[in-house]
Design an enzyme around this catalytic site. Structure first.
Site, PDB file in Angstrom:
ATOM      1  CG  ASN A 196      -0.237   0.137   2.550  1.00  0.00           C
ATOM      2  OD1 ASN A 196       0.946   0.446   2.615  1.00  0.00           O
ATOM      3  ND2 ASN A 196      -0.959  -0.122   3.628  1.00  0.00           N
TER       4      ASN A 196
ATOM      5  N   GLY B   4       6.665   4.617   4.169  1.00  0.00           N
ATOM      6  CA  GLY B   4       5.795   3.450   4.052  1.00  0.00           C
ATOM      7  C   GLY B   4       5.185   2.943   5.342  1.00  0.00           C
TER       8      GLY B   4
ATOM      9  CG  ASP C  80       1.587   0.013   6.818  1.00  0.00           C
ATOM     10  OD1 ASP C  80       1.896  -0.579   7.869  1.00  0.00           O
ATOM     11  OD2 ASP C  80       1.848  -0.443   5.689  1.00  0.00           O
TER      12      ASP C  80
ATOM     13  CG  ASP D  92      -1.797  20.329  14.534  1.00  0.00           C
ATOM     14  OD1 ASP D  92      -0.669  20.100  14.982  1.00  0.00           O
ATOM     15  OD2 ASP D  92      -2.004  20.991  13.501  1.00  0.00           O
TER      16      ASP D  92
ATOM     17  CD  GLU E 290       1.243  21.806  18.189  1.00  0.00           C
ATOM     18  OE1 GLU E 290       2.427  21.783  17.813  1.00  0.00           O
ATOM     19  OE2 GLU E 290       0.283  21.987  17.407  1.00  0.00           O
TER      20      GLU E 290
END
Length: 611
Positions: free
Chosen positions: A142, A162, A164, A329, A358
């Protein structure tokens, strides 16, 4: 415009609208029976859908209003869920013009029975921050998607590596071995962007990025983590989206975002302008309305439809996944009146939940202003339980870099009177945005261990960044701060997830971190006890944690010289008949009237006091 709802079969009506329409999206995709938030607003999107009349069914919910947007391709439907029904059903709504009609179904589901969910997090927890793309690649198939707009390759610092969801699931046992109790994962929503690995520029707020996995896989991760007594904290963003979000080419309202692509305010990083009693309104607007970057459109939460959308989206993910907390965030950049309502509604729905905002500031009064029930009588109650303790982090970082001694840590903790809930501060040395602690310490592991010792034995909710336990160093660039975890990727030259794969230095730091975490979890005085501390003369910091009949003593020699500890200096807590058990190695010290101890440079002791 609000239209009157006619409750008759749409098949029997003739209409005057000339356009055909289609339905492409329904958001949220479903809701649940039994939630306190039972009045919801559904967004329906599709070409000319705003020109249709609606004809709802009568079972499962009641439609109370519907609204057109400025774009003809949106329809907002207000409905109340019938909580007396306790079985899954598809609530049907007919949409029709004189040329076309259709029926959409909106699933209303029973809530899952979960043994563990919505647990919150607190001082008893140790959080582990994972940058999803950089932790472990569990499914290389994926890593690429056909229509990816990412301009970076795997070999670029800012390219995807990559990592995941399957990779995280495969390492849950590793995290249990380390001893952490909660995992904060950076955002994994679809980010089909020019730089997409970090996850903070969502292009679909209801879809996990296929390079991370799927909605179902995220849910599996939460379920598997809960089976192993690990909590999950989701990283959430209300402030902005990615420029490639499907909204941008067809906004429901012009004021859905602040400004427009190519014509907007820049980011104003005066994050403290809202609590500032002398700040003009235009300064507040600049902070709330500016775009972080040209590829991150700033959302306008004062639009009531967007406000509803974002609150519902948050509740949907909490309920769907069963997560235990949220890290929000860029908190000060968001409309604070929206966030106050957002937090209140979430915590009303999930009373044991926790949310950390945050707030990137090195000033305690500004940080305290954003925590709920602040002591200053500010403009509103934020309803926010936890805030990121960047102030303490700065003190750790100043010590590691050599700018200051341990008095920096002492001074910050001495100002805890300013907070409404100092125990609910999220504490850390570094994170995914700032240089790692070991880099600041110039790879002096013994010095770094001291900061780690204080972090894991003082007040607050401690968090460590992935790879801290094996000594990832990096530098000041995001791509190296977010170094791929060795052993999680096909390109790894060794496997630091296993004892036999780690080198001597990695095992040294791993074992030390693991031991500290174990002590924090096993001795409640260390995690939740009252703190008593003494000024760090000669850069020697001594403090005690006490809970009921359990007292621990922590001695940290932050200097590069051997120091003498005179136990009579702490007679308020220690008696001449006390016995000290070194919890790191089980050595014992029997105190006498004039007991002293030599402590080596850059070293620490953690004692259990027996009287």
């Amino acid at each position: 415009m609000i239209k009157k709802i006619i409750f008759i079969s749409f098949y029997l009506i003739s209409f005057s609208f000339p356009q055909k329409f289609n339905v492409e999206r329904i958001e949220p995709p479903n809701w649940w029976f039994g939630l306190k938030t039972d009045t919801i607003q559904i967004l329906i999107y599709g070409k000319n859908v705003g020109n249709s009349e609606i004809y709802p069914s009568h079972r499962g919910a009641t439609v109370i209003d519907y609204h057109n947007a400025e774009s003809p391709n949106y329809l907002f439907i207000d409905m109340v869920v019938d909580n007396s029904i306790n079985e899954n059903l598809n609530f049907e709504i007919g949409l029709a013009t004189n040329e076309y009609d259709t029926v959409i179904t909106f699933p209303i589901l029973k809530r899952e029975k979960r043994e563990k969910a919505f647990q919150g997090f607190n001082q008893s927890d140790i959080l582990y921050l994972i940058m999803a793309d950089r932790f472990c690649d569990g499914n290389p198939d994926n890593n690429n998607i056909g229509d990816s707009l990412d301009e970076f390759t795997e070999n670029d610092l800012d390219g995807r590596k990559g990592g995941d969801i399957e990779g995280i699931i495969s390492k849950l046992d590793y995290l249990r071995e380390l001893g952490v109790s909660a995992i904060w994962i950076t955002p994994m929503l679809e980010n089909n962007m020019w730089m997409s690995y970090h996850g903070y520029a969502a292009t679909d707020l209801y879809k996990i990025d296929p390079r991370f996995g799927s909605n179902e896989l995220y849910k599996k991760l939460v379920d598997e983590a809960h089976k192993k007594d690990l909590k999950i904290i989701m990283d959430h963003v209300s402030n902005h989206i990615g420029i490639n979000h499907w909204w941008i080419n067809d906004l429901p309202f012009k004021n859905w975002i602040n400004g427009e692509p190519g014509n907007h305010l820049p980011a104003n990083h005066n994050k403290m302008t809202f609590p500032d009693p002398y700040s003009p309104g235009e300064s507040v607007a600049l902070t709330w309305n500016g775009w972080f970057t040209d590829y991150m459109p700033d959302l306008n939460q004062s639009n009531p439809f967007l406000k509803n959308y974002l609150i519902q989206n948050t509740i949907w993910w909490i309920e769907y996944l069963g997560i235990d907390g949220i890290r929000e965030d860029t908190y000060p950049y968001v409309n604070q009146y929206y966030l106050s309502d957002w937090a209140k509604i979430i915590l009303n729905e999930y009373p044991d939940f926790n949310i950390v905002g945050e707030i990137w500031t090195g000033e305690s009064p500004f940080l305290a202003a954003y925590q709920r029930n602040n002591k200053f009588g500010l403009k509103l109650n934020s309803n926010l339980p936890s805030v990121t303790d960047f102030v303490l982090a700065d003190a750790f970082r100043d010590y590691l870099s050599g700018r200051r001694g341990l008095e920096a840590v002492f001074n910050i903790l001495a100002m805890d009177y300013i907070y409404s809930e100092p125990e609910n501060l999220l504490t850390f040395i570094d994170n995914h945005d700032i240089a790692r602690g070991l880099y600041l310490a110039k790879e002096n592991i013994e010095k770094f261990k001291l900061a780690l010792t204080i972090l894991l034995t003082t007040r607050g909710i401690p968090k460590i960044l992935y790879g801290t336990e094996i000594g990832i160093v990096g530098d000041e660039r995001h791509g190296t701060i977010r170094t791929a975890f060795p052993g999680g990727f096909k390109s790894s030259d060794h496997n630091a997830f296993s004892k036999c794969g780690r080198n001597e230095s990695e095992n040294n730091l791993f074992n030390y971190t693991q031991k500290l975490i174990s002590l924090r979890r096993n001795f409640k005085s260390i995690s939740t006890g009252n703190l008593t501390h003494y000024y760090p003369f000669n850069n020697v910091y001594v403090y005690f944690r006490n809970l009921n009949d359990e007292t621990t003593m922590i001695v940290v020699n932050g200097s590069d010289k051997e120091q003498t500890i005179d136990f009579s200096s702490y007679s308020e807590i220690l008696s001449s008949k006390s016995k000290l058990i070194d919890l790191m190695n089980d050595d014992e010290i029997i105190l006498s009237k004039n007991s002293k101890m030599e402590i080596e440079p850059l070293s620490s002791k953690i004692f259990l006091i027996e009287k």
